[in-house]
Design a protein around this motif. Structure first.
Motif, PDB file in Angstrom:
ATOM      1  N   MET A   1      -3.522  -6.057   7.768  1.00 54.58           N
ATOM      2  CA  MET A   1      -1.732  -6.204   7.631  1.00 54.58           C
ATOM      3  C   MET A   1      -1.208  -5.034   6.747  1.00 54.58           C
ATOM      4  N   THR A   2      -2.228  -4.458   6.265  1.00 50.77           N
ATOM      5  CA  THR A   2      -1.845  -3.255   5.402  1.00 50.77           C
ATOM      6  C   THR A   2      -0.679  -2.349   5.876  1.00 50.77           C
ATOM      7  N   GLU A   3       0.465  -2.368   5.401  1.00 54.61           N
ATOM      8  CA  GLU A   3       1.599  -1.496   5.969  1.00 54.61           C
ATOM      9  C   GLU A   3       1.201  -0.087   5.461  1.00 54.61           C
ATOM     10  N   GLY A   4       1.778   0.682   6.155  1.00 58.85           N
ATOM     11  CA  GLY A   4       1.627   2.050   5.633  1.00 58.85           C
ATOM     12  C   GLY A   4       0.282   3.047   5.902  1.00 58.85           C
ATOM     13  N   VAL A   5      -0.507   2.188   6.699  1.00 58.37           N
ATOM     14  CA  VAL A   5      -2.058   2.886   6.863  1.00 58.37           C
ATOM     15  C   VAL A   5      -1.760   3.570   8.160  1.00 58.37           C
TER      16      VAL A   5
ATOM     17  N   TYR B   1       0.573  -1.275  -0.074  1.00 54.95           N
ATOM     18  CA  TYR B   1       0.041  -0.065  -0.021  1.00 54.95           C
ATOM     19  C   TYR B   1       0.865   1.227   0.058  1.00 54.95           C
ATOM     20  N   ALA B   2       1.800   1.319   0.849  1.00 57.36           N
ATOM     21  CA  ALA B   2       2.752   2.473   1.006  1.00 57.36           C
ATOM     22  C   ALA B   2       3.418   2.859  -0.443  1.00 57.36           C
ATOM     23  N   SER B   3       3.688   1.749  -1.169  1.00 60.34           N
ATOM     24  CA  SER B   3       4.470   2.005  -2.562  1.00 60.34           C
ATOM     25  C   SER B   3       3.844   2.386  -3.524  1.00 60.34           C
TER      26      SER B   3
END
Length: 195
Positions: free
Chosen positions: A100-104, A18-20
């Motif tokens: 588990m979505t990183e960057g949220v 997500y963050a990318s």
């Protein structure tokens, strides 16, 4: 177009994180300009919220239909709890996207919870626990319902993220948690750590 954008975003979030993924990157994947994306979604977080809401709507539609087909309160709670775990274990990519979505950011999660039906969907479990406990369990309703949800998600998390370990079947673990949480509260509670 919203569906096309959402599907492309889900794939990119899973493959690249997500963050990318930028709105520009997503627009390129969909074959439009970034400004066109903003006509359908206010932000990348809005797209993620849309994906989360769709997943919650799907799983809780299944759970509600199942709950309506079983008469016994204890059997209904056990069956719904088992299906909830089975859904996440059977759809690990959806579990990872939701939990588990990183960057949220915490603000993005809070915004989703405030603007979606997600919290309301979980009221299904509160109602099922209330049906099992009856009027005598009103004081225990919130902690038991929340402990149940945490336990069910823990089972799903363990099966999704540590799949190489020979866990007991999700249904077996679910029955253990439901049984333990639904025992009468007349038993002496264990002392809190540090007392």
């Amino acid at each position: 177009m919203r569906k096309k954008v959402a599907n492309a975003a889900a794939l990119l979030f899973r493959e690249e994180g997500y963050a990318s993924v930028s709105m520009r990157r997503l627009a390129k994947e969909v074959g439009c300009t970034p400004m066109t994306l903003y006509a359908y979604f206010a932000s990348k977080a809005d797209i993620l919220s849309h994906l989360w809401a769709g997943i919650y709507d799907e799983v809780f539609a299944e759970l509600s239909a199942l709950a309506g087909s079983i008469d016994s309160p204890a059997d209904r709670l056990t069956a719904v709890a088992a299906h909830y775990v089975r859904y996440w274990v059977g759809n690990p990519e959806r579990y990872r996207l939701v939990f588990m979505t990183e960057g949220v950011s915490q603000a993005e999660v809070s915004s989703f919870l405030e603007s979606s039906a997600a919290v309301g969907h979980h009221q299904l479990f509160f109602g099922l626990v209330r049906d099992v406990l009856g009027s005598q369990g009103e004081a225990d309703l919130k902690p038991r319902s929340e402990a149940l949800l945490c336990g069910l998600l823990g089972i799903a998390h363990s099966h999704v993220t540590i799949s190489g370990y020979p866990w007991c079947a999700p249904e077996v673990l679910t029955r253990q948690i439901v049984s333990a949480l639904m025992t009468p509260s007349g038993r002496k509670e264990p002392q809190a750590y540090g007392r």
